[in-house]
Design a protein around this motif. Structure first.
Motif: not given
Lengths: 174, 102, 88
Positions: A105, A107, A133, A135, A140, A142, A144, A155, B34, B78, B82, B97
């Motif tokens: 994950l 961001e 995506t 969220d 921002r 998030l 996956h 990143q 996915q 999505s 969520r 992270k």
């Protein structure tokens, strides 16, 4: 959630744009250029634009210019190539007996301001190879990953993906 | 002409079947999403394109359906992702992270 | 309406996709898993309805596909939002 996004003010050109989109949708759905159909479509599109145009703010992020259609087309072309690559990549993963996945994950931030821009960026990330995506909150996203190669800077890798589409999107969206 | 349409139909349905296979094989919600979303989107578009080769006069409505699928499918997935995230499901073998619930 | 060999193969693959999605719908340990399967099934059905239009040579099924897609999308979003509400 929608309230937190900054929406540009609604202008006359926005109304004309909404009217144009509605009329185009009408013509595509009826599938004829008959005069009667066109008159009915114009009346209905005009009524909908006048009644709901000022609340239909999702389209306000569009940046009008003569080159905009070309930018939209290049974006779509790149998008379809990415979609095809995503599917071939996924097919390989699903068919291989060991199921090579390595989820992560991340961001990331986007510089796109309009709701439409962020929506399209999120959609694009969802349909490009290996990313989804989860969220969108303000600027921002998030994201996956289904498989990230061990040892890479996650990143940076994610920002690389989003940056190339963000650049294409920012040519015709705020 | 109709041979090209048939081939596109087969390709589209093959992607749909592969996506469903991924839906069964993948270990958690996010990976299933996915597989399901990408394959179903491209599969449906290929099927619609194939039908366009069989019936060229239907192009307008096929275009509307294709655009609609292309636009709503990722949005739908999505929202599911969520919801799963908010309910507290996390990707299991997790690398990288992420911030704890903000 | 006779189907060519390639169309038969396409139909078989589509049925395989529906079967596998239904399997995930039945197994799916958590509710989001089942929603994912239902969402995928809805998209496959949209493609299938468009295919029916082609087989029966009747464009009315395209309208059915469009409306079905719209309703399925609204349903997916509604269920997802309802799930989100549960967590609070």
């Amino acid at each position: 959630m929608e309230d937190s996004l900054d929406t540009p003010p609604v202008s006359l050109s926005h109304h004309v744009f909404v009217f144009g989109i509605l009329l185009l949708l009408w013509v595509l759905l009826t599938g004829s250029l008959d005069v009667q159909e066109l008159v009915a479509g114009t009346v209905v599109s005009l009524a909908v634009t006048l009644l709901f145009g000022s609340r239909f703010t999702i389209l306000t992020g569009f940046r009008f210019s003569w080159l905009a259609p070309i930018y939209v087309l290049t974006y779509l072309g790149n998008f379809f190539i990415a979609l095809l690559r995503a599917n071939l990549d996924l097919a390989g993963r699903v068919l291989s007996p060991s199921l090579p996945i390595n989820p992560a994950l991340v961001e990331i931030r986007t510089s796109l301001k309009s709701p439409l821009g962020r929506l399209l960026l999120a959609n694009t990330i969802t349909l490009t190879p290996g990313t989804l995506t989860i969220d969108v909150e303000d600027d921002r996203l998030l994201v996956h990953w289904v498989y990230y190669p061990p040892g890479t800077d996650l990143q940076q890798a994610t920002e690389q993906i989003s940056a190339s589409f963000e650049r294409r999107l920012s040519r015709f969206l705020i | 002409m109709s041979i090209i349409g048939d081939i596109l139909l087969v390709i589209g349905c093959a992607f749909i079947a592969l996506g469903s296979l991924g839906l069964v094989r993948m270990p958690d919600v996010y990976n299933r999403l996915q597989a399901g979303t990408k394959a179903a989107t491209l599969g449906t578009i290929a099927v619609l394109l194939g039908i366009g080769f069989h019936h060229p006069d239907w192009w307008a409505k096929l275009l509307v359906i294709a655009g609609f699928v292309l636009f709503t499918n990722p949005v739908g997935s999505s929202t599911i992702a969520r919801a799963a995230y908010k309910v507290g499901i996390r990707p299991r073998p997790l690398a990288g992270k992420y911030e704890a619930d903000s | 309406m006779t189907l060519s060999v390639l169309q038969m193969i396409a139909l078989a693959l589509l049925v395989l996709g529906i079967g596998l999605s239904c399997l995930r719908l039945l197994l799916g340990p958590t509710t989001p898993d089942r929603v994912v399967a239902a969402d995928t099934l809805a998209v496959i059905t949209t493609a299938g309805l468009a295919g029916l239009a082609s087989v029966f040579d009747n464009p009315i099924y395209l309208d059915v596909a469009l409306v079905y897609g719209t309703l399925a999308f609204a349903g997916t979003v509604a269920i997802a939002r309802a799930l989100e509400g549960d967590s609070k």
